[in-house]
Scaffold this motif. Structure first.
Motif, PDB file in Angstrom:
ATOM      1  N   GLY A  52       0.891  -1.346  -0.025  1.00 59.06           N
ATOM      2  CA  GLY A  52      -0.014   0.008  -0.039  1.00 59.06           C
ATOM      3  C   GLY A  52       0.827   1.203   0.156  1.00 59.06           C
ATOM      4  N   CYS A  53       0.233   2.421   0.400  1.00 60.39           N
ATOM      5  CA  CYS A  53       0.954   3.425   0.678  1.00 60.39           C
ATOM      6  C   CYS A  53       0.314   4.389   1.776  1.00 60.39           C
ATOM      7  N   LEU A  54       1.222   5.351   1.962  1.00 61.66           N
ATOM      8  CA  LEU A  54       0.878   6.396   3.260  1.00 61.66           C
ATOM      9  C   LEU A  54       0.933   7.701   2.567  1.00 61.66           C
ATOM     10  N   LEU A  55      -0.416   8.265   2.682  1.00 61.96           N
ATOM     11  CA  LEU A  55      -0.587   9.825   2.423  1.00 61.96           C
ATOM     12  C   LEU A  55      -0.531  10.520   3.777  1.00 61.96           C
ATOM     13  N   LEU A  56       0.578  11.243   3.824  1.00 62.38           N
ATOM     14  CA  LEU A  56       1.102  11.942   5.042  1.00 62.38           C
ATOM     15  C   LEU A  56       0.891  13.567   5.015  1.00 62.38           C
ATOM     16  N   ASP A  57      -0.051  14.021   5.726  1.00 61.63           N
ATOM     17  CA  ASP A  57       0.193  15.296   5.897  1.00 61.63           C
ATOM     18  C   ASP A  57       1.132  15.843   6.790  1.00 61.63           C
ATOM     19  N   VAL A  58       1.906  16.852   6.453  1.00 63.90           N
ATOM     20  CA  VAL A  58       3.129  17.234   7.170  1.00 63.90           C
ATOM     21  C   VAL A  58       2.870  18.443   7.874  1.00 63.90           C
ATOM     22  N   PRO A  59       2.772  18.399   9.284  1.00 65.06           N
ATOM     23  CA  PRO A  59       2.572  19.579   9.896  1.00 65.06           C
ATOM     24  C   PRO A  59       3.995  20.287  10.208  1.00 65.06           C
ATOM     25  N   LEU A  60       4.820  20.775   9.346  1.00 66.98           N
ATOM     26  CA  LEU A  60       6.100  21.255   9.169  1.00 66.98           C
ATOM     27  C   LEU A  60       6.645  21.785  10.468  1.00 66.98           C
ATOM     28  N   ALA A  61       5.780  22.558  11.273  1.00 65.72           N
ATOM     29  CA  ALA A  61       6.431  23.317  12.345  1.00 65.72           C
ATOM     30  C   ALA A  61       6.796  22.397  13.512  1.00 65.72           C
TER      31      ALA A  61
END
Length: 131
Positions: A52-61
Protein backbone atom coordinates in the motif's frame (compact mmCIF):
# COMPACT_ATOMS: atom_id res chain seq x y z
CA UNK A 1 -3.82 -8.31 3.94
CA UNK A 2 -4.80 -6.44 0.80
CA UNK A 3 -3.09 -3.25 -0.29
CA UNK A 4 -4.23 -0.26 1.73
CA UNK A 5 -3.91 3.45 1.43
CA UNK A 6 -3.13 4.82 4.86
CA UNK A 7 -4.23 8.47 5.07
CA UNK A 8 -3.08 10.78 7.88
CA UNK A 9 -4.40 14.36 7.88
CA UNK A 10 -5.70 16.44 10.77
CA UNK A 11 -7.96 18.46 8.44
CA UNK A 12 -11.15 16.41 8.84
CA UNK A 13 -13.05 17.72 5.78
CA UNK A 14 -10.01 17.23 3.52
CA UNK A 15 -9.24 13.79 4.95
CA UNK A 16 -12.85 12.68 4.51
CA UNK A 17 -12.95 14.06 0.95
CA UNK A 18 -9.75 12.28 -0.07
CA UNK A 19 -10.88 9.05 1.59
CA UNK A 20 -14.28 9.23 -0.15
CA UNK A 21 -12.67 9.85 -3.55
CA UNK A 22 -10.21 6.99 -3.15
CA UNK A 23 -12.89 4.58 -1.92
CA UNK A 24 -15.08 5.58 -4.87
CA UNK A 25 -12.16 4.65 -7.15
CA UNK A 26 -11.97 1.22 -5.54
CA UNK A 27 -9.09 1.69 -3.10
CA UNK A 28 -9.18 0.38 0.46
CA UNK A 29 -8.50 3.38 2.72
CA UNK A 30 -7.81 3.63 6.43
CA UNK A 31 -7.67 7.21 7.68
CA UNK A 32 -6.37 8.89 10.82
CA UNK A 33 -6.36 12.40 12.23
CA UNK A 34 -2.89 11.95 13.74
CA UNK A 35 0.31 10.08 13.10
CA UNK A 36 0.13 8.22 16.43
CA UNK A 37 -3.12 6.51 15.43
CA UNK A 38 -1.57 5.37 12.18
CA UNK A 39 1.54 4.02 13.89
CA UNK A 40 -0.53 2.15 16.48
CA UNK A 41 -2.50 0.33 13.75
CA UNK A 42 0.37 -0.77 11.55
CA UNK A 43 0.86 -4.50 11.36
CA UNK A 44 4.24 -5.96 12.23
CA UNK A 45 6.12 -6.08 8.90
CA UNK A 46 8.21 -9.00 10.17
CA UNK A 47 5.09 -11.13 10.65
CA UNK A 48 3.42 -10.43 7.31
CA UNK A 49 4.51 -7.90 4.71
CA UNK A 50 1.81 -5.52 3.63
CA UNK A 51 1.52 -3.39 0.55
CA UNK A 52 0.00 0.00 0.00
CA UNK A 53 1.07 3.56 0.52
CA UNK A 54 0.89 6.31 3.11
CA UNK A 55 -0.57 9.73 2.32
CA UNK A 56 0.90 11.90 5.06
CA UNK A 57 -0.05 15.47 5.86
CA UNK A 58 3.09 17.12 7.17
CA UNK A 59 2.74 19.72 9.92
CA UNK A 60 6.14 21.24 9.21
CA UNK A 61 6.36 23.40 12.34
CA UNK A 62 6.48 20.52 14.82
CA UNK A 63 7.36 17.48 12.72
CA UNK A 64 10.77 15.89 12.33
CA UNK A 65 10.01 14.85 8.77
CA UNK A 66 13.43 13.64 7.63
CA UNK A 67 14.00 11.72 10.86
CA UNK A 68 10.53 10.16 10.83
CA UNK A 69 10.82 9.21 7.16
CA UNK A 70 14.21 7.59 7.71
CA UNK A 71 12.89 5.63 10.71
CA UNK A 72 9.73 4.63 8.81
CA UNK A 73 11.86 3.45 5.88
CA UNK A 74 13.74 1.11 8.26
CA UNK A 75 10.59 -0.17 10.00
CA UNK A 76 8.32 -0.34 6.93
CA UNK A 77 10.51 -0.49 3.82
CA UNK A 78 7.64 -1.74 1.65
CA UNK A 79 5.44 1.33 2.28
CA UNK A 80 5.99 4.32 -0.03
CA UNK A 81 5.16 7.68 1.57
CA UNK A 82 3.43 10.49 -0.31
CA UNK A 83 3.73 13.73 1.61
CA UNK A 84 1.25 16.60 1.57
CA UNK A 85 1.75 20.02 3.17
CA UNK A 86 0.19 23.45 3.34
CA UNK A 87 3.55 25.04 2.46
CA UNK A 88 6.49 24.18 0.24
CA UNK A 89 8.09 20.98 1.41
CA UNK A 90 11.84 21.32 2.07
CA UNK A 91 14.19 19.14 0.03
CA UNK A 92 15.30 17.31 3.19
CA UNK A 93 11.73 16.04 3.59
CA UNK A 94 11.41 15.06 -0.08
CA UNK A 95 14.52 12.85 -0.20
CA UNK A 96 12.93 9.83 1.48
CA UNK A 97 9.39 10.44 0.24
CA UNK A 98 7.97 8.69 -2.81
CA UNK A 99 6.27 11.96 -3.84
CA UNK A 100 5.44 15.31 -2.28
CA UNK A 101 2.58 17.74 -2.88
CA UNK A 102 1.74 21.23 -1.74
CA UNK A 103 -1.91 22.00 -0.97
CA UNK A 104 -4.22 22.74 -2.64
CA UNK A 105 -3.68 19.31 -4.15
CA UNK A 106 -3.68 18.63 -7.86
CA UNK A 107 -6.02 15.64 -7.74
CA UNK A 108 -4.94 14.15 -11.07
CA UNK A 109 -1.25 14.26 -10.11
CA UNK A 110 -2.03 12.87 -6.65
CA UNK A 111 -4.02 9.97 -8.14
CA UNK A 112 -1.21 9.19 -10.57
CA UNK A 113 1.33 9.19 -7.70
CA UNK A 114 -0.91 6.90 -5.67
CA UNK A 115 -1.19 4.51 -8.61
CA UNK A 116 2.60 4.49 -8.99
CA UNK A 117 3.17 4.11 -5.23
CA UNK A 118 0.81 1.15 -5.05
CA UNK A 119 2.62 -0.52 -7.95
CA UNK A 120 5.98 0.20 -6.31
CA UNK A 121 4.77 -1.25 -3.03
CA UNK A 122 3.56 -4.43 -4.76
CA UNK A 123 6.96 -4.70 -6.46
CA UNK A 124 8.73 -4.29 -3.11
CA UNK A 125 6.55 -6.97 -1.48
CA UNK A 126 7.21 -9.40 -4.33
CA UNK A 127 10.94 -8.74 -4.10
CA UNK A 128 10.84 -9.23 -0.32
CA UNK A 129 8.97 -12.54 -0.69
CA UNK A 130 11.34 -13.86 -3.33
CA UNK A 131 14.28 -13.27 -1.10
Amino acid sequence: MSALIWLVDDDTPLRESIAFLLKTLGYDVVDFAELGGFEACLPDPEAEPFSGCLLLDVPLADFNGPGWLEENKRRHPLLPVIMMADHDIPEAFRQDAFAAFTKPLDVEQLLESIKQAMAESARRVESWRSG
